[in-house]
Design a protein around this motif. Structure first.
Motif, PDB file in Angstrom:
ATOM      1  N   TRP A 107     -25.898  16.088  -6.553  1.00 22.36           N
ATOM      2  CA  TRP A 107     -25.891  15.672  -5.355  1.00 22.36           C
ATOM      3  C   TRP A 107     -25.849  16.741  -4.236  1.00 22.36           C
ATOM      4  O   TRP A 107     -26.423  16.364  -3.200  1.00 22.36           O
ATOM      5  CB  TRP A 107     -24.340  14.964  -5.273  1.00 22.36           C
ATOM      6  N   ASP A 108     -25.602  17.945  -4.668  1.00 21.68           N
ATOM      7  CA  ASP A 108     -25.969  19.056  -3.555  1.00 21.68           C
ATOM      8  C   ASP A 108     -27.469  18.972  -3.387  1.00 21.68           C
ATOM      9  O   ASP A 108     -28.175  19.448  -2.412  1.00 21.68           O
ATOM     10  CB  ASP A 108     -25.400  20.363  -4.229  1.00 21.68           C
ATOM     11  N   THR A 109     -28.206  19.185  -4.511  1.00 18.34           N
ATOM     12  CA  THR A 109     -29.660  19.040  -4.364  1.00 18.34           C
ATOM     13  C   THR A 109     -30.212  18.001  -3.734  1.00 18.34           C
ATOM     14  O   THR A 109     -31.426  18.024  -2.815  1.00 18.34           O
ATOM     15  CB  THR A 109     -30.383  19.082  -5.839  1.00 18.34           C
ATOM     16  N   ALA A 110     -29.736  16.715  -3.969  1.00 21.97           N
ATOM     17  CA  ALA A 110     -30.116  15.297  -3.526  1.00 21.97           C
ATOM     18  C   ALA A 110     -30.073  15.443  -1.728  1.00 21.97           C
ATOM     19  O   ALA A 110     -30.739  15.173  -0.951  1.00 21.97           O
ATOM     20  CB  ALA A 110     -29.330  14.172  -3.999  1.00 21.97           C
ATOM     21  N   HIS A 111     -28.476  15.879  -1.402  1.00 22.25           N
ATOM     22  CA  HIS A 111     -28.561  15.955   0.057  1.00 22.25           C
ATOM     23  C   HIS A 111     -29.664  16.600   0.733  1.00 22.25           C
ATOM     24  O   HIS A 111     -29.840  16.638   1.972  1.00 22.25           O
ATOM     25  CB  HIS A 111     -26.871  16.292   0.333  1.00 22.25           C
ATOM     26  N   ALA A 112     -29.856  17.914  -0.092  1.00 22.98           N
ATOM     27  CA  ALA A 112     -30.849  19.050   0.635  1.00 22.98           C
ATOM     28  C   ALA A 112     -32.304  18.275   0.700  1.00 22.98           C
ATOM     29  O   ALA A 112     -32.905  18.209   1.846  1.00 22.98           O
ATOM     30  CB  ALA A 112     -30.835  20.045  -0.037  1.00 22.98           C
ATOM     31  N   ALA A 113     -32.649  17.380  -0.223  1.00 26.92           N
ATOM     32  CA  ALA A 113     -33.886  16.798  -0.211  1.00 26.92           C
ATOM     33  C   ALA A 113     -33.971  15.778   0.853  1.00 26.92           C
ATOM     34  O   ALA A 113     -34.815  15.448   1.600  1.00 26.92           O
ATOM     35  CB  ALA A 113     -34.065  16.256  -1.636  1.00 26.92           C
ATOM     36  N   LEU A 114     -32.901  14.994   0.829  1.00 30.69           N
ATOM     37  CA  LEU A 114     -32.654  13.763   2.037  1.00 30.69           C
ATOM     38  C   LEU A 114     -32.905  14.386   3.188  1.00 30.69           C
ATOM     39  O   LEU A 114     -33.586  13.876   4.200  1.00 30.69           O
ATOM     40  CB  LEU A 114     -31.138  13.418   1.823  1.00 30.69           C
ATOM     41  N   PHE A 115     -32.462  15.687   3.716  1.00 33.43           N
ATOM     42  CA  PHE A 115     -32.559  16.211   5.059  1.00 33.43           C
ATOM     43  C   PHE A 115     -34.138  16.261   5.255  1.00 33.43           C
ATOM     44  O   PHE A 115     -34.476  16.060   6.097  1.00 33.43           O
ATOM     45  CB  PHE A 115     -31.700  17.375   5.082  1.00 33.43           C
ATOM     46  N   LEU A 116     -34.713  17.099   4.155  1.00 30.25           N
ATOM     47  CA  LEU A 116     -35.862  17.563   4.341  1.00 30.25           C
ATOM     48  C   LEU A 116     -36.888  16.529   4.406  1.00 30.25           C
ATOM     49  O   LEU A 116     -37.985  16.401   4.990  1.00 30.25           O
ATOM     50  CB  LEU A 116     -36.319  18.363   3.348  1.00 30.25           C
ATOM     51  N   ALA A 117     -36.568  15.308   3.632  1.00 34.04           N
ATOM     52  CA  ALA A 117     -37.317  13.993   3.733  1.00 34.04           C
ATOM     53  C   ALA A 117     -37.374  13.246   5.059  1.00 34.04           C
ATOM     54  O   ALA A 117     -38.134  12.516   5.306  1.00 34.04           O
ATOM     55  CB  ALA A 117     -36.848  13.146   2.448  1.00 34.04           C
ATOM     56  N   SER A 118     -35.931  13.122   5.685  1.00 31.50           N
ATOM     57  CA  SER A 118     -35.841  12.520   6.863  1.00 31.50           C
ATOM     58  C   SER A 118     -36.504  13.092   8.038  1.00 31.50           C
ATOM     59  O   SER A 118     -36.986  13.894   8.063  1.00 31.50           O
ATOM     60  CB  SER A 118     -34.396  12.394   7.108  1.00 31.50           C
ATOM     61  N   ASP A 119     -36.538  12.128   9.014  1.00 35.67           N
ATOM     62  CA  ASP A 119     -36.997  12.485  10.336  1.00 35.67           C
ATOM     63  C   ASP A 119     -36.053  13.575  11.070  1.00 35.67           C
ATOM     64  O   ASP A 119     -36.627  14.148  11.822  1.00 35.67           O
ATOM     65  CB  ASP A 119     -37.089  11.183  11.504  1.00 35.67           C
ATOM     66  N   GLU A 120     -34.939  13.849  10.734  1.00 37.81           N
ATOM     67  CA  GLU A 120     -34.100  15.119  11.079  1.00 37.81           C
ATOM     68  C   GLU A 120     -34.775  16.374  11.030  1.00 37.81           C
ATOM     69  O   GLU A 120     -34.550  17.337  11.570  1.00 37.81           O
ATOM     70  CB  GLU A 120     -32.790  14.919  10.582  1.00 37.81           C
ATOM     71  N   ALA A 121     -35.751  16.432   9.961  1.00 36.12           N
ATOM     72  CA  ALA A 121     -36.415  17.527   9.715  1.00 36.12           C
ATOM     73  C   ALA A 121     -37.902  17.423  10.269  1.00 36.12           C
ATOM     74  O   ALA A 121     -38.650  18.050   9.601  1.00 36.12           O
ATOM     75  CB  ALA A 121     -36.351  17.917   8.093  1.00 36.12           C
ATOM     76  N   ARG A 122     -38.006  16.598  11.120  1.00 37.37           N
ATOM     77  CA  ARG A 122     -39.455  16.431  11.798  1.00 37.37           C
ATOM     78  C   ARG A 122     -40.216  17.836  12.048  1.00 37.37           C
ATOM     79  O   ARG A 122     -41.394  17.859  12.146  1.00 37.37           O
ATOM     80  CB  ARG A 122     -39.392  15.649  12.789  1.00 37.37           C
ATOM     81  N   TYR A 123     -39.398  18.689  12.473  1.00 30.44           N
ATOM     82  CA  TYR A 123     -39.999  20.151  12.891  1.00 30.44           C
ATOM     83  C   TYR A 123     -39.992  21.103  12.045  1.00 30.44           C
ATOM     84  O   TYR A 123     -40.337  22.364  12.143  1.00 30.44           O
ATOM     85  CB  TYR A 123     -39.585  20.716  14.149  1.00 30.44           C
ATOM     86  N   ILE A 124     -39.652  20.846  10.678  1.00 30.30           N
ATOM     87  CA  ILE A 124     -39.591  21.602   9.477  1.00 30.30           C
ATOM     88  C   ILE A 124     -40.770  21.376   8.353  1.00 30.30           C
ATOM     89  O   ILE A 124     -40.813  20.270   7.877  1.00 30.30           O
ATOM     90  CB  ILE A 124     -38.045  21.716   9.001  1.00 30.30           C
ATOM     91  N   THR A 125     -41.666  22.456   8.085  1.00 29.47           N
ATOM     92  CA  THR A 125     -42.425  22.340   7.142  1.00 29.47           C
ATOM     93  C   THR A 125     -42.995  23.685   6.497  1.00 29.47           C
ATOM     94  O   THR A 125     -42.704  24.830   7.209  1.00 29.47           O
ATOM     95  CB  THR A 125     -43.886  21.684   7.319  1.00 29.47           C
ATOM     96  N   GLY A 126     -43.060  23.695   5.097  1.00 30.34           N
ATOM     97  CA  GLY A 126     -43.341  24.708   4.565  1.00 30.34           C
ATOM     98  C   GLY A 126     -41.895  25.860   4.279  1.00 30.34           C
ATOM     99  O   GLY A 126     -41.957  27.055   3.606  1.00 30.34           O
ATOM    100  N   ALA A 127     -40.718  25.124   4.335  1.00 29.11           N
ATOM    101  CA  ALA A 127     -39.646  25.654   4.096  1.00 29.11           C
ATOM    102  C   ALA A 127     -39.050  25.893   2.723  1.00 29.11           C
ATOM    103  O   ALA A 127     -39.272  24.944   1.830  1.00 29.11           O
ATOM    104  CB  ALA A 127     -38.493  24.930   5.070  1.00 29.11           C
ATOM    105  N   GLN A 128     -38.218  26.914   2.521  1.00 33.73           N
ATOM    106  CA  GLN A 128     -37.725  27.160   1.128  1.00 33.73           C
ATOM    107  C   GLN A 128     -36.016  26.871   1.338  1.00 33.73           C
ATOM    108  O   GLN A 128     -35.586  27.939   1.965  1.00 33.73           O
ATOM    109  CB  GLN A 128     -38.077  28.388   0.483  1.00 33.73           C
ATOM    110  N   LEU A 129     -35.589  25.731   1.037  1.00 35.10           N
ATOM    111  CA  LEU A 129     -34.079  25.598   1.450  1.00 35.10           C
ATOM    112  C   LEU A 129     -33.444  25.862   0.123  1.00 35.10           C
ATOM    113  O   LEU A 129     -33.262  25.212  -1.043  1.00 35.10           O
ATOM    114  CB  LEU A 129     -33.664  24.108   1.745  1.00 35.10           C
TER     115      LEU A 129
END
Length: 272
Positions: free
Chosen positions: A239-261
């Motif tokens: 679930w820890d991995t899933a929540h991080a992935a959800l954030f990066l997939a969502s529009d909340e991360a619209r200005y994030i690309t190439g990141a290593q979370l």
């Protein structure tokens, strides 16, 4: 954590998500299974793909049982034809694709002397080549739909030694980080974001079989040792991995690309 339930809803409304590696290698919640369920809880229509159709069906049934939308598909993502069929099945089911989530991975230990060539080739094919192939077939669909997101699951083994020889696994995960950065820049003008999650020491079904031998063959010793290595005092979970992935997939991360979370409870911050 209570199976990943949270108070925010609808973050993926209207989105279609393809999760490669959506099953679990054993009882419990693996990273891919948790991610697929979490995407669905947030409103996504999901294609749950896994080499094991039984595992994909299990994830599908959980999602449908909660009132979500999911189709299951069997695919060996180290094969180009399977990846093409998987993407086609997603488009056939839902008419589009918005997010590709690459979770497939296997762990085999050994350095360059101990590991066989067969082991090396197997790990690279499953962990690294699969990302190349899924992206090869998914990107044209994302481009045709006007953009989207790709989330690749790498590992902190890509950036540091984690306690024992892990050469092929580390090399494959480091490659995923580099591939993520390359694709992020190439496809940024096309409104396709590409990011990766680097889980640390995680308590998932995947660790039980391949890693126990490195801890004297005892599961409880392995769990206790790995928990003690993490500054927060415990391993993470799917679930820890899933929540991080959800954030990066969502529009909340619209200005994030190439990141290593990095999702590791502070593990990579320790010098030893």
């Amino acid at each position: 954590m209570s199976e990943g339930k949270n108070v925010v809803v609808g973050r993926m409304d209207g989105k279609v998500v393809l999760v490669a590696g959506a099953g679990s290698s054993g009882p419990g919640w693996g990273n891919g299974k948790a991610a697929a369920v979490l995407y669905a809880r947030e409103g996504a229509r999901v294609l749950a793909a896994d080499r094991s159709l039984k595992a994909a069906d299990e994830t599908r049934d959980i999602i449908r049982g909660e009132g979500g939308t999911c189709e299951a598909f069997a695919a060996d993502v180290s094969r180009s034809a399977d990846c093409a069929a998987m993407v086609a099945a997603c488009v056939a089911a839902y008419g589009r694709l918005d997010v590709l989530h690459n979770n497939v991975g296997i762990a085999e230990t050994g350095g360059p002397v101990e590991a066989s060539e067969e082991s090396w080739n197997r790990v690279i094919a499953v962990n690294q080549t699969s990302v190349f192939l899924t992206c090869k077939h998914a990107l044209p669909v994302l481009l045709g739909g006007g953009g989207g997101a790709i989330v690749n699951i790498a590992s902190v083994a890509a950036i540091r030694w984690i306690g024992f020889p892990y050469l092929a696994y580390s090399a494959s995960k480091a490659a995923i980080v580099a591939m993520t950065q390359n694709m992020a820049v190439q496809y940024a003008p096309d409104r396709i974001r590409v990011n990766c999650v680097l889980p640390g020491l995680m308590d998932t079904p995947m660790i039980r079989e391949p890693l126990t031998a490195n801890y004297g063959g005892d599961v409880e010793t392995m769990i206790a040792t790995r928990n003690a290595q993490v500054p927060t005092g415990r391993m993470g979970d799917g679930w820890d991995t899933a929540h991080a992935a959800l954030f990066l997939a969502s529009d909340e991360a619209r200005y994030i690309t190439g990141a290593q979370l990095v999702v590791d409870g502070g593990f990579t911050l320790r010098a030893a």
